[in-house]
Design a protein around this motif. Structure first.
Motif, PDB file in Angstrom:
ATOM      1  N   LEU A  15       0.877  -1.100  -0.012  1.00  0.00           N
ATOM      2  CA  LEU A  15       0.184   0.017   0.099  1.00  0.00           C
ATOM      3  C   LEU A  15       0.729   1.231   0.062  1.00  0.00           C
ATOM      4  O   LEU A  15       0.621   2.155  -0.739  1.00  0.00           O
ATOM      5  CB  LEU A  15      -1.020  -0.024   1.354  1.00  0.00           C
ATOM      6  CG  LEU A  15      -2.000   1.253   1.292  1.00  0.00           C
ATOM      7  CD1 LEU A  15      -2.651   1.378   0.235  1.00  0.00           C
ATOM      8  CD2 LEU A  15      -2.664   1.078   2.604  1.00  0.00           C
ATOM      9  N   SER A  16       1.754   1.447   0.727  1.00  0.00           N
ATOM     10  CA  SER A  16       2.710   2.403   0.856  1.00  0.00           C
ATOM     11  C   SER A  16       3.577   2.671  -0.342  1.00  0.00           C
ATOM     12  O   SER A  16       3.575   3.753  -0.948  1.00  0.00           O
ATOM     13  CB  SER A  16       3.704   2.176   2.002  1.00  0.00           C
ATOM     14  OG  SER A  16       4.967   3.237   1.963  1.00  0.00           O
ATOM     15  N   ARG A  17       4.011   1.349  -1.138  1.00  0.00           N
ATOM     16  CA  ARG A  17       4.721   1.553  -2.421  1.00  0.00           C
ATOM     17  C   ARG A  17       3.725   2.037  -3.258  1.00  0.00           C
ATOM     18  O   ARG A  17       4.227   2.781  -4.301  1.00  0.00           O
ATOM     19  CB  ARG A  17       5.274  -0.116  -2.478  1.00  0.00           C
ATOM     20  CG  ARG A  17       5.872  -0.073  -4.102  1.00  0.00           C
ATOM     21  CD  ARG A  17       7.010   0.740  -4.153  1.00  0.00           C
ATOM     22  NE  ARG A  17       7.727   0.768  -5.582  1.00  0.00           N
ATOM     23  CZ  ARG A  17       8.139   1.585  -6.062  1.00  0.00           C
ATOM     24  NH1 ARG A  17       8.583   2.975  -5.691  1.00  0.00           N
ATOM     25  NH2 ARG A  17       8.681   1.500  -7.205  1.00  0.00           N
ATOM     26  N   ALA A  18       2.649   1.449  -3.281  1.00  0.00           N
ATOM     27  CA  ALA A  18       1.423   1.844  -4.543  1.00  0.00           C
ATOM     28  C   ALA A  18       1.239   3.372  -4.355  1.00  0.00           C
ATOM     29  O   ALA A  18       1.370   4.033  -5.544  1.00  0.00           O
ATOM     30  CB  ALA A  18       0.179   1.151  -4.226  1.00  0.00           C
ATOM     31  N   ARG A  19       1.122   3.916  -3.130  1.00  0.00           N
ATOM     32  CA  ARG A  19       0.791   5.760  -2.966  1.00  0.00           C
ATOM     33  C   ARG A  19       1.861   6.192  -3.541  1.00  0.00           C
ATOM     34  O   ARG A  19       1.989   7.261  -4.171  1.00  0.00           O
ATOM     35  CB  ARG A  19       0.471   5.794  -1.547  1.00  0.00           C
ATOM     36  CG  ARG A  19      -0.785   5.281  -1.207  1.00  0.00           C
ATOM     37  CD  ARG A  19      -0.972   5.343   0.423  1.00  0.00           C
ATOM     38  NE  ARG A  19      -2.260   4.707   0.872  1.00  0.00           N
ATOM     39  CZ  ARG A  19      -2.562   4.665   2.140  1.00  0.00           C
ATOM     40  NH1 ARG A  19      -1.468   4.673   3.069  1.00  0.00           N
ATOM     41  NH2 ARG A  19      -3.889   4.428   2.544  1.00  0.00           N
TER      42      ARG A  19
END
Length: 709
Positions: A171-175
């Motif tokens: 999720l952090s990487r996607a953002r």
């Protein structure tokens, strides 16, 4: 006919099944009830995608086409990524519909002479959707679940079958990936702001109930005349596009294999052509060795101020009133909890007294003023003194509220002066604290508190949960929250075995889900109110994690042993309300609150089967089948007892008012012990029905999940 026990159990089972299980039921048995739950579960996200591209009537066509495609491609859809799959199909449906509208206007000459002025916000949303579509599936999936559907990381992990840490990392990487891709388009945003933009990109309007119903009916009439020509054409267009995409992907794989084969044969001939370094070059690439600088001296920690030491839970060692000594065993006060400028005293009988307090450590002896906040003693000020000695706290104050009342000048626990109170307290171990505070985020801390003031419970007992937010920084912090968010979302629960226990969520319908604005000064705190319970906390009935006992309050699955409760996110959008969250505090979460839960007999409650159903239960455990069937039969008998001529008091013996919207003049009631059985009742004309008001009309019992508002 009245609702049957089997149908009641089926509704209960549906609510707790995953997307993969519901999709499997539809594929294997063409179970329309399972598909209907998928429509209701993901409808808001799909409708939001369509509405961002299309006007309302056309968005409804795209919405229906999306779920019709799911019905026809259910066997090939990834069962654990239904939300992500639906997002992609919904966007494709909306774009196809939009192109069709443009072509139709071109043919009829309805195109404007000059283009309309561009809307920067619409362009930004379109760019976000486009870049979200281009993300790899593993990253887009977590964005769709956590940001578009407002699920917690724990819920997303259960749906996807991934570890929670994997979900958090992706999720952090996607953002971050979205932020970088938007930057290339000229939109500079930090990764944290992408969370806000994505959540605001979801529609703020709920899905029209008529649209949901018509979509479910359309799925049931596939191949019949119940589908409009527009929806049928759009559905066919999506299926053709998906087929062409699959063919193109297969062709690409073939070309890559051919290129790899040819390239590999050339590479073999050149494998030994790599130049080797000369003797003089050997070691030239070695990095120089640096000596680490000496560490700077660590500054001494600043001593804590008294108010900071006060914070937390304290248990009583000794207590006296007007000189009469009381041992802890006979003292009512069990725990004092200081939080910010607030003191809560918890008693044996689960009652509590709340006070505000002020201290002046510069006076000799040090001064403390206690001010009750209850209506009966509001405005009173009890003047006293205190003394801190390590983990010991002595408090001595007078309950004399006369204007000329003097502050005690010395500790005199044996004084027989009327109204004098003396307490010696010791700091309670951290594990026994009644409020579990999370990490500081943006100057704020969130805490989870049990209102009853205890940490040990039996199954079937009620625990009342409060969420507090305090300002631990030096500046005023402003934020917003939606009351219904806590009504709809129970805390996450980790069982005694360390595994997450899934919880059922509800939709709080019937009122506007509007944000509440808060301005919190340094050192102050606030209780996050809910729409149903206000600031008094949400009551949960503790139940086993193996079944579904019907209880009067919100059910919370905990099992037995040491369990922990936590909100991983205390600020979020509700089912029909979108919240704009400052990225600096988007990760605000509570600490983990530990409870010790033991077995107990539950009066008037029963463990209903979930996924097995009555038929399987009958084959596995005949005794349990008979018990369950008899219990439900008794509930249905109670529902049938309400007839014309019964009173409002008769109704409320077994039913409570249901949430949501009801027709004017009608009252919808849900059974207290089995909140899937409902009746509609009309009373004698007048205002709010009195206990003696007569029933003039009553429906047959029917089943439906409970609504909360």
């Amino acid at each position: 006919m009245p609702v049957s026990t089997v149908r009641v159990l089926r509704v209960i089972a549906d609510e707790e099944q995953t997307d993969a299980e519901l999709l499997g039921r539809f594929v294997d048995r063409h179970d329309e009830d399972a598909f209907a739950l998928l429509v209701r579960r993901h409808g808001a996200m799909v409708y939001g995608v369509c509405r961002r591209i299309l006007p309302e009537p056309d968005a409804e066509d795209a919405f229906q086409a999306t779920f019709l495609v799911l019905a026809q491609k259910a066997r090939t859809a990834a069962p654990r990524e239904v939300a992500n799959w639906l997002y992609g199909v919904a966007r494709r449906a909306a774009l196809l519909a939009h192109r069709s509208i443009v072509r139709r206007k071109e043919r009829t000459g309805d195109m404007p002479d000059r283009p309309a002025e561009s809307d920067p916000l619409s362009e930004l949303r379109a760019a976000l959707d486009e870049e979200l579509r281009r993300l790899p599936d593993a990253y887009r999936t977590v964005i769709v679940l956590c940001d578009l559907e407002s699920r917690t990381r724990k819920e997303a992990a259960l749906i996807l079958g991934w570890p929670e840490g994997t979900v958090a990392g992706r999720l952090s990487r996607a953002r971050e990936m979205l932020a970088k891709r938007l930057t290339k388009r000229g939109v500079t945003l930090p990764a944290g702001a992408v969370v806000l933009l994505v959540s605001r990109n979801a529609t703020t309007a709920g899905v029209p109930g008529v649209l949901v119903t018509s979509t479910i009916e359309a799925v049931g009439s596939l191949g019949a005349s119940g589908i409009s020509p527009t929806v049928a054409t759009l559905t066919e267009g999506i299926l053709k596009t998906m087929l062409l995409k699959k063919i193109a992907a297969a062709a690409t794989v073939v070309l890559v294999l051919i290129a790899t084969t040819i390239g590999g044969s050339v590479a073999v001939g050149r494998a030994d052509d790599k130049p080797r370094p000369t003797a003089g070059q050997e070691g030239a690439d070695k990095k120089p060795v640096f000596t680490a600088p000496a560490k700077a001296p660590v500054p001494k920690a600043k001593p804590k101020e008294d108010k900071e030491i006060f914070q937390g839970a304290w248990s009583i060692v000794e207590a006296s009133a007007s000189g009469k000594h009381q041992a802890i065993e006979i003292s009512k006060e069990q725990v004092w909890v200081f939080t910010g400028d607030r003191l809560v005293i918890y008693y044996d009988d689960k009652s509590r007294v709340e006070m505000s307090y002020e201290i002046d450590p510069k006076q000799k002896p040090k001064a403390i003023d206690l001010s009750p906040v209850g209506e009966r003693e509001k405005g009173y000020v009890f003047k006293g003194i205190y003394e801190l000695d390590g983990d010991r706290l002595k408090v001595y104050y007078s309950r004399n509220i006369a204007p000329d009342a003097k502050r005690p000048e010395r500790f005199d626990p044996v004084s027989e002066d009327r109204g004098m109170r003396s307490f010696v307290l010791k700091r309670a171990p951290e594990k026994d604290a009644l409020t579990a505070w999370g990490k500081e985020v943006g100057g704020l801390q969130a805490g989870l508190e049990v209102k009853e003031g205890q940490r040990t419970y039996h199954l079937g007992e009620t625990v009342t949960i409060l969420v507090r937010v305090r300002n631990t920084g030096k500046e005023t912090v402003k934020f917003e929250y939606i009351r219904q968010y806590l009504d709809e979302n129970p805390p996450g629960v980790t069982g005694a075995d360390g595994k997450a226990i899934p919880q059922a969520t509800v939709a709080a319908m019937g009122v506007v889900h509007a944000p509440v604005k808060v301005s919190l000064e340094p050192g102050k705190e606030v209780v996050l109110e809910t729409r149903i319970h206000g600031a008094s906390g949400v009551p949960y009935d503790l139940r086993s994690d193996g079944g579904a006992p019907m209880t009067k309050n919100h059910p919370l699955k905990v099992g037995t042993g040491k369990v922990s409760l936590q909100y991983e996110r205390v600020l979020g959008s509700s089912s029909i309300g979108a919240l704009k969250i400052d990225p600096a505090i988007a990760g605000l979460s509570t600490g983990k609150l530990e409870l010790d839960v033991s077995d107990a007999d539950q009066k008037d409650a029963i463990n209903l089967p979930t996924h097995d159903g009555m038929r399987q239960l009958k084959g596995k455990d005949a005794a349990a089948y008979q018990t369950t069937n008899a219990w439900l039969a008794e509930r249905l008998k109670e529902a049938d007892s309400i007839k014309v001529g019964s009173t409002h008091a008769d109704v409320t013996k077994h039913f409570r008012t249901d949430g949501g919207l009801a027709q004017i003049g009608k009252h919808r009631f849900v059974m207290i012990l089995c909140p899937y059985i409902k009746i509609d009742v009309e009373f004698e004309k007048g205002g709010a029905p009195a206990p003696t008001a007569k029933v003039t009309k009553v429906s047959r019992p029917y089943f439906e999940p409970e609504f909360l508002d």
